[in-house]
Design an enzyme around this catalytic site. Structure first.
Site, short mmCIF file in Angstrom:
data_model
loop_
_atom_site.label_atom_id
_atom_site.label_comp_id
_atom_site.label_asym_id
_atom_site.label_seq_id
_atom_site.Cartn_x
_atom_site.Cartn_y
_atom_site.Cartn_z
N ASP A 66 0.83 -1.21 0.00
CA ASP A 66 0.00 0.00 0.00
C ASP A 66 0.86 1.27 0.00
O ASP A 66 1.60 1.53 0.95
CB ASP A 66 -0.89 -0.07 1.25
CG ASP A 66 -1.96 1.00 1.28
OD1 ASP A 66 -2.01 1.82 0.34
OD2 ASP A 66 -2.74 1.01 2.24
N ASP A 68 -10.49 4.11 -1.25
CA ASP A 68 -11.14 3.11 -0.38
C ASP A 68 -12.66 3.12 -0.53
O ASP A 68 -13.30 4.17 -0.61
CB ASP A 68 -10.81 3.40 1.08
CG ASP A 68 -9.35 3.13 1.38
OD1 ASP A 68 -8.57 2.98 0.43
OD2 ASP A 68 -9.01 3.10 2.58
C1 GLA Z 1 -5.41 2.29 2.85
C2 GLA Z 1 -5.93 1.14 2.01
C3 GLA Z 1 -6.95 0.35 2.82
C4 GLA Z 1 -6.27 -0.17 4.08
C5 GLA Z 1 -5.67 0.98 4.88
C6 GLA Z 1 -4.82 0.48 6.03
O1 GLA Z 1 -6.40 3.20 3.15
O2 GLA Z 1 -6.50 1.62 0.81
O3 GLA Z 1 -7.46 -0.71 2.05
O4 GLA Z 1 -5.30 -1.11 3.74
O5 GLA Z 1 -4.85 1.79 4.06
O6 GLA Z 1 -4.25 1.49 6.78
#
Ligand code: GLA
Length: 741
Positions: A490, A556
């Site tokens: 990520d 997200d």
């Molecule tokens: C980002 C990702 C999420 C999750 C969070 C964790 O927002 O897009 O899917 O993994 O980080 O902190």
């Protein structure tokens, strides 16, 4: 009509429609830190800076990552005339901004409300950042200063950036009498069968007196099926439940009308109770997973045949290739094959009710993830509160409740497993919530499941935990030692590295992902490589180049129609060319069941039809199917959604072609996915606010259908007439078909 009459009519409408409320307050005095004296009305805040309370302090350039605390003081005049004009004179309401993350609200020094929890509170810090905040205060409370300056003080704690008050301004208002009634709908059961109920609760210090009528109707025909009437007298904090039986295998619509006896005004609420379309699985064995699996030469094979049916069951293969073992009790295939090969064999499942077979192909070669990954991820339920125990409880439930029999296999730990510091030798460890990662990996593998983990190419993850920068090789080796099968990588903290570069190009996005992939590929096991960088730099165009198996295409997801519609429909519409076996577009994880991104879980806010749409669309999109709820608390509606073998077969279709929207006609969208057997999966979606009748035939020309040979309703698993193609599709719902033409 004369002009004067027109004018007085307009005036009357205007007075009637006038909201009894104060003008919106959008600004407040602000100070970093925490001091409870700041709640007092007499405190002099003249030296404090002024902030906009509809945007977080972070959005206004204040960096408060270090200690998290900040106070706001807003000044509001509350005119006595407000209550004098009111329908109910007992209570006034404060609508205040949302607070990222936890807040206490004081009116002239008196605490009137709280949302979320501070670090020192019982149960520890908990964010409630997205919750709309409304507090009521009795009109005779000494905290209110009528016709004078009132200080509303907000004590805010932000667990991580961003932080502060945001969204809506402060408004003080008097309610209508019925505003104090809440309506909570719920499905249940009694001895005779399924029920849907509504609980009316009075949250105001006024007696609610009136009549409630609840009716169930067929939304397609409008026919009212059942009605119940009840007179209501509810004191403050009292509640009353009305319920009616309903047929859980059909869509029905519930309407509740409450009419206030004093004013004659009515409040109406509608609800679609959960309804189950997937027929129960037969007691005899049935294979539910794709008949092909890819593994690299020499890598351990970790694969479980998904077979539903009554246990005990024996799963065997007479012609199992050398190097492989099949556990007859749980259907797990293990072992390894050290050379490229296409190995075909027949797997047999037997129980007291019968036998089923599957012709299976193991492709030993370079390509893994021949069908999209199915499994679970901790983020949408637990957020940063995830622990080893919580992961194991969902994993156990995936096995016990039969979801593993439908192919849900990856168990992925998202952010917040990491240690605060690296070990002296530079390796990464875990925090207290994860006592033993190797044991977790072994336990998952012993249960026929796979193990996924999360990190960032930057110094910090999105949750503020340690990232992998400068330790990529060590981390890949650690993952191998723990038995990791999936890495979600990520971007987050990597933006600091990115920002150091003077000139940006696709290479800036590619670099960190390419680096990690080299080390992952050096490990003696297959690790599914999941890119998470929200689609930047058109990741779908180069994801394959960094040998990624999937890439997130958007930010997200959350459990609202708006979020799911934007991510699923709008943002995936042009991505069909980029998906193929081993390379998948990832529109983010599933938002069905109990989610909450914290310790506070709630039922998904999607309606049942929105959930049917969500799963239908994700299977059409060949999306990663990662369940985001606490599976230990899963209900039968959610199991029914996730365990329809014909629906899931579309997701797992070996051709690996993603659907695209072939028709967009107002609120009707038709997405089509070609399947390996020559047929097509077709989702006819109604994305609009009203129920619709859609004649599929009307679109045959646009879809290139000259003659419809067969049509099957995938949710109901029923063949349909090829001549009558006029379908009822509820608002935000879908008719999901498999057709031959
Ligand atoms: C980002 C990702 C999420 C999750 C969070 C964790 O927002 O897009 O899917 O993994 O980080 O902190």
């Amino acid at each position: 009509m004369k002009k004067a009459a027109l004018f007085s009519l307009a005036l009357a409408v205007c007075v009637l429609g006038m909201q009894a409320q104060t003008p919106a307050v959008k600004k407040a005095k602000f100070h970093l830190g925490d001091n409870t004296e700041w709640a007092q009305p007499g405190f002099n805040d003249a030296s404090w800076q002024t902030l906009d309370i509809t945007q977080t302090w972070s959005d206004q350039g204040i960096n408060n990552q270090e200690n998290g605390w900040g106070w706001y003081r807003a000044h509001v005049t509350i005119p006595k005339s407000l209550i004098d004009q009111a329908e109910t004179k007992e209570v006034i309401i404060f609508d205040v901004p949302k607070a990222d993350d936890a807040v206490e609200v004081f009116l002239n020094g008196t605490l009137i409300g709280k949302s979320g929890r501070f670090p020192a509170d019982k149960g520890g810090y908990s964010s409630a950042w997205s919750r709309p905040l409304t507090f009521s205060v009795k009109a005779n409370s000494s905290a209110i200063k009528w016709d004078a300056d009132n200080v509303l003080a907000f004590r805010v704690y932000s667990g991580n950036e961003p932080g502060g008050l945001f969204d809506n301004p402060i408004v003080v208002r008097v309610p209508a009498r019925t505003d104090g009634l809440t309506f909570a709908f719920k499905e249940g059961k009694d001895k005779k069968g399924d029920l849907v109920g509504v609980t009316l609760a009075n949250t105001y210090p006024v007696v609610q007196k009136g009549q409630a009528v609840m009716e169930i109707s067929n939304p397609e025909t409008g026919e009212v099926l059942k009605t119940i009437k009840k007179s209501v007298t509810l004191k403050e904090k009292k509640e009353l439940t009305l319920s009616l039986p309903y047929d859980r295998t059909e869509i029905s619509s519930v309407k509740v009308t409450y009419t206030d006896a004093a004013t004659g005004k009515s409040v109406v609420r509608s609800y679609i109770p959960k309804y189950l379309l997937t027929p129960p699985a037969p007691a005899a064995p049935r294979f539910n997973t794709a008949a092909v699996y890819g593994v690299r030469p020499g890598s351990p094979v970790i694969f479980k045949f998904g077979v539903s049916g009554e246990r005990p069951m024996k799963i065997t293969a007479a012609d199992l290739p050398k190097g492989l073992t099949l556990n007859p009790d749980n259907g797990s295939l293990s072992g390894s094959v050290d050379h490229p090969a296409t190995l075909r064999f027949t797997v047999k499942a037997e129980n007291a009710h019968g036998t089923a077979t599957q012709e299976f192909t193991l492709r030993v070669g370079n390509q893994i993830a021949l069908t999209p990954p199915m499994g679970w991820n901790s983020w949408n339920c637990w957020g940063l509160s995830v622990s080893q125990e919580k992961v194991m409880s969902s994993a156990q439930a995936i096995v016990d409740k039969g979801l593993a029999d439908y192919g849900y296999q990856y168990i992925n730990v998202d952010d917040a497993w990491e240690s605060a510091e690296r070990n002296p030798d530079g390796t990464i460890g875990t925090n207290d919530k994860f006592p033993n990662m190797k044991a977790l990996g072994d336990w998952l593998h012993n249960n026929g499941l796979k193990f996924g983990i999360y990190s960032s190419p930057g110094d910090r993850t999105c949750g503020g935990y340690l990232g992998s920068i400068d330790h990529e090789k060590q981390d890949a080796e650690t993952y191998n030692a723990w038995g990791v099968d999936y890495l979600k990588y990520d971007w987050c903290g990597y933006s600091r590295e990115y920002n150091k570069e003077r000139y940006h190009s696709t290479a800036s996005y590619v670099r960190p992902y390419l680096l990690m992939q080299k080390f992952l590929r050096d490990q003696p096991r297959d690790i599914f490589y999941s890119l998470c960088q929200y689609g930047m730099g058109n990741v779908w165009e180069w994801g394959e180049f960094v040998d990624a198996n999937s890439w997130r295409t958007t930010g997200d997801i959350t459990d609202t129609w708006r979020s799911m519609y934007d991510i699923g429909f709008i943002r995936q519409a042009k991505l069909q060319p980029y998906a193929k076996p081993g390379r998948w577009n990832d529109p983010d994880m599933l938002i069905v069941g109990k989610v909450g991104w914290s310790n506070n879980l709630r039922d998904s806010r999607l309606t049942p039809d929105e959930q049917y749409t969500h799963i239908s669309l994700w299977t059409l999109l060949a999306a990663n199917m990662l369940i985001g709820c606490d599976v230990s608390q899963i209900d039968d509606f959610t199991i029914n959604l996730l365990c329809n073998n014909e629906v899931n077969a579309v997701n797992q279709d070996v051709l690996g072609i993603q659907a695209k929207p072939e028709v967009i006609d107002g609120d009707v969208q038709i997405w089509v996915r070609p399947l390996a057997d020559g047929s097509h999966a077709v989702g006819i979606f109604n994305v609009g606010p009203d129920n619709l009748k859609v004649d599929f035939r009307h679109y045959f020309k646009a879809l290139g259908i000259t003659s419809l040979k067969s049509a099957r309703d995938l949710w109901r698993q029923q063949d349909l007439s090829t001549s009558d193609t006029n379908y009822f599709i509820p608002t935000h719902g879908v008719k999901y078909l498999k057709v031959k033409y």
